[in-house]
Design a protein around this motif. Structure first.
Motif, PDB file in Angstrom:
ATOM      1  N   PHE A 185    -124.810  16.160 -24.072  1.00 52.96           N
ATOM      2  CA  PHE A 185    -123.664  15.259 -24.234  1.00 52.96           C
ATOM      3  C   PHE A 185    -122.394  16.043 -23.935  1.00 52.96           C
ATOM      4  CE2 PHE A 185    -126.741  12.694 -26.254  1.00 52.96           C
ATOM      5  CZ  PHE A 185    -126.233  11.400 -26.378  1.00 52.96           C
ATOM      6  N   SER A 198    -113.779  12.122 -27.546  1.00 58.50           N
ATOM      7  CA  SER A 198    -114.501  11.151 -26.722  1.00 58.50           C
ATOM      8  C   SER A 198    -115.592  10.425 -27.489  1.00 58.50           C
ATOM      9  CB  SER A 198    -115.118  11.849 -25.502  1.00 58.50           C
ATOM     10  OG  SER A 198    -116.051  12.838 -25.907  1.00 58.50           O
ATOM     11  N   ARG A 217    -118.433  12.036 -28.928  1.00 58.60           N
ATOM     12  CA  ARG A 217    -119.749  12.694 -28.866  1.00 58.60           C
ATOM     13  C   ARG A 217    -120.319  12.980 -30.249  1.00 58.60           C
ATOM     14  NH1 ARG A 217    -118.097  18.082 -26.144  1.00 58.60           N
ATOM     15  NH2 ARG A 217    -116.810  17.953 -28.017  1.00 58.60           N
ATOM     16  N   SER A 218    -119.560  13.697 -31.069  1.00 57.12           N
ATOM     17  CA  SER A 218    -120.063  14.106 -32.379  1.00 57.12           C
ATOM     18  C   SER A 218    -120.270  12.922 -33.309  1.00 57.12           C
ATOM     19  CB  SER A 218    -119.102  15.118 -33.019  1.00 57.12           C
ATOM     20  OG  SER A 218    -119.055  16.313 -32.258  1.00 57.12           O
ATOM     21  N   ASP A 234    -125.119  19.965 -32.482  1.00 56.92           N
ATOM     22  CA  ASP A 234    -123.699  19.733 -32.223  1.00 56.92           C
ATOM     23  C   ASP A 234    -123.011  21.091 -32.110  1.00 56.92           C
ATOM     24  OD1 ASP A 234    -121.224  18.662 -31.882  1.00 56.92           O
ATOM     25  OD2 ASP A 234    -121.142  17.602 -33.802  1.00 56.92           O
ATOM     26  N   VAL A 276    -124.854  18.396 -28.052  1.00 56.45           N
ATOM     27  CA  VAL A 276    -123.431  18.275 -27.740  1.00 56.45           C
ATOM     28  C   VAL A 276    -122.876  19.668 -27.492  1.00 56.45           C
ATOM     29  CG1 VAL A 276    -121.159  17.671 -28.659  1.00 56.45           C
ATOM     30  CG2 VAL A 276    -123.113  16.177 -29.100  1.00 56.45           C
ATOM     31  N   MET A 301    -119.224  11.192 -21.926  1.00 56.74           N
ATOM     32  CA  MET A 301    -118.398  10.263 -22.687  1.00 56.74           C
ATOM     33  C   MET A 301    -116.944  10.352 -22.226  1.00 56.74           C
ATOM     34  SD  MET A 301    -120.472   8.765 -24.856  1.00 56.74           S
ATOM     35  CE  MET A 301    -119.269   8.031 -25.993  1.00 56.74           C
TER      36      MET A 301
END
Length: 514
Positions: free
Chosen positions: A302, A308, A310-311, A438, A469, A486
């Motif tokens: 990601f 954006s 993602r997390s 992440d 991510v 994203m």
């Protein structure tokens, strides 16, 4: 190459612009010697990068300069005079400022209050709030940081908090500024803001000591580079005399031909059923209409700019949010009402914020590694078996090459890279079907990154479905089978990683294909 151990004293006499000298400095903690013999010469108007693996002694040396630790032996000179700060306040008074990698902000205070903590404008013991806000706004504007000084730190993203930490470090006059992994949680755009700040500091004659594991930015920013390994000085060189490959070899003590290990097993066929999928997943203000899937043995990367979404998607998949739309496991809708439910379903989550969300720092390595797997380790009637706990922890420490004196050592005393590997180890204990990562290598050195990448490859080969991510685009391209991009909280593209270029990914992340 410049051999500092031989030339440090000579260089001091030759360079009138030398502001800081470290001569044969050592530091021991009981029987553990963190620094053995360190030499460094820092000049005004230059960026001097300190390079080494996690645990090499960089942070120990910086804490000595910041007045947190006292050296066991050796000499430090500041402007030619002996420098022996008794505490951080004394270090600041001498013109040395440090921005630590780990944030030291108070979440319940505003940005302005954090920036000027301990030196607020006051009169008769009362803080002058209007002046505090004005000073903070002036500093933020001068630095070009996109942050509202009235907002509470708790409401900021990790990246925004990092920018506030930098502003805090520059809120008092300083001749030597130490930046410890300042871009570890910044996007490319935010990193550019920091780089412009560093350029201005150099123009003003400030000396910058820079610590980073991102080799590209080291080669971009540095004037001088000192490599240390296992607490010992290795060499000092100027940027134009070296290369990334040479620095990595000096830092880890071995050649690293390919930082991204090859696949252990082939990619899953296109018709392989997904382990996890989402349909029109939406959470107002965080992400919109996200439909993705991940197959067993697949790594989905990601990528997107900060903010954006993602997390937030990862948190929703781990039961931390309750979004609209559907989450499916093995093709069947599931309600992930909490992280506990996600864990029961075989989903693991390695958070980007290891200090606050990933570890219990005062607890031992053993307790942290076994934290999630207590049920599996329990014997009859739920009784814990100490021998199994210790054996399981030792196995994971060995598997991930975690550098610790023993499994009884507190997690908080280890380097950032080793702490990150503990977070990963605790989830590997339960052998997850879906592993969410992440920013898995945030603040981690090149050698530790390679070990984490190797584990990711092995888990994928064993059939785990991995969602990763990362703000480091080379990392996303180097490990992913497919890349989810994203933009502005929307899914911009899902791209096959084979032959994918950084330019294509960035164009989608910037919304150029909207």
């Amino acid at each position: 190459m410049i051999d500092a151990s031989a030339n440090t004293h000579k260089q001091a006499s030759q360079d009138d612009d030398t502001v800081l000298q470290i001569r044969d400095v050592a530091k021991s903690f009981g029987s553990v010697q963190a620094l053995k013999r360190m030499n460094l010469s820092v000049r005004r108007g230059r960026v001097h990068t300190l390079l080494g693996e996690n645990g090499a002694g960089k942070s120990t040396l910086m804490k000595i300069l910041a007045g947190v630790y006292k050296p066991t032996s050796g000499t430090i000179l500041l402007d030619g005079k002996t420098y022996q700060p008794q505490n951080p306040r004394a270090a600041r008074a001498h013109g040395i400022s440090i921005v630590f990698q780990e944030l030291s902000l108070c979440r319940n205070l505003s940005v302005a209050e954090n920036i000027f903590a301990s030196h607020e404008p006051s009169r008769f013991g009362f803080v002058r709030d209007r002046e505090l806000i004005a000073n903070a706004e002036a500093l933020i504007e001068d630095l070009g940081l996109p942050v509202d000084v009235r907002v509470k730190v708790a409401d900021l993203s990790i990246a925004q908090r990092q920018l506030v930490e930098i502003a805090k470090g520059l809120s008092l006059p300083a001749d030597v500024i130490i930046l410890d992994e300042p871009t570890s949680s910044l996007s490319d755009n935010e990193a550019e803001i920091l780089f412009s700040i560093i350029d201005r500091l150099k123009e003003r004659g400030k000396a910058v000591i820079y610590i980073s594991h991102r080799m590209e930015e080291i080669m971009r920013l540095s004037d001088d580079i000192t490599v240390i390994r296992d607490g010992e000085y290795v060499t000092t060189t100027q940027k134009f005399e070296t290369s990334i490959e040479s620095l990595i070899a000096l830092m880890v003590g071995r050649e690293m031909k390919d930082i991204y290990p090859p696949r252990v097993a082939p990619r899953p066929p296109a018709d392989t059923p997904a382990v996890l999928a989402t349909k029109h997943l939406t959470m107002r203000g965080k992400f919109n209409d996200v439909s993705i899937d991940v197959k067993p043995g697949e790594v989905i990367g990601f990528f997107g700019l900060i903010g954006s979404g993602r997390s937030d998607i990862m948190k929703a998949l781990f039961g931390m949010y309750r979004p609209e739309g559907e989450i499916l496991l093995d093709g069947k809708p599931v309600a992930l009402a909490s992280p506990s439910e996600a864990i029961r379903q075989g989903i693991a989550f390695v958070t980007e914020n290891r200090k606050e969300e990933g570890l219990v720092l005062p607890h031992s390595v053993e307790r942290n590694v076994n934290m999630v797997a207590l049920k599996q380790l329990a014997g009859p009637f739920g009784m814990m078996r100490s021998s199994d706990e210790r054996a399981g922890a030792k196995a994971e420490v060995l598997r991930l090459a975690i550098k610790t004196a023993s499994i009884d050592t507190s997690a908080g005393s280890l380097s950032g890279g080793n702490q990150q590997k503990i977070v990963l180890a605790k989830w590997l204990q339960i052998r997850p079907r879906v592993l969410i990562l992440d920013e898995p290598t945030r603040g981690v050195d090149v050698g530790a990154k390679f070990e984490i990448y190797r584990i990711i490859r092995e888990l994928a080969a064993e059939g785990a479905a991995i969602l990763m991510v990362s703000s480091e685009l080379p990392e996303v391209l180097g490990l992913s089978d497919r890349v989810v991009v994203m933009h502005n909280k929307n899914l911009a593209a899902v791209l096959d990683a084979d032959g994918l270029t950084p330019e294509t990914v960035m164009s989608h992340a910037a919304g150029m294909h909207a």
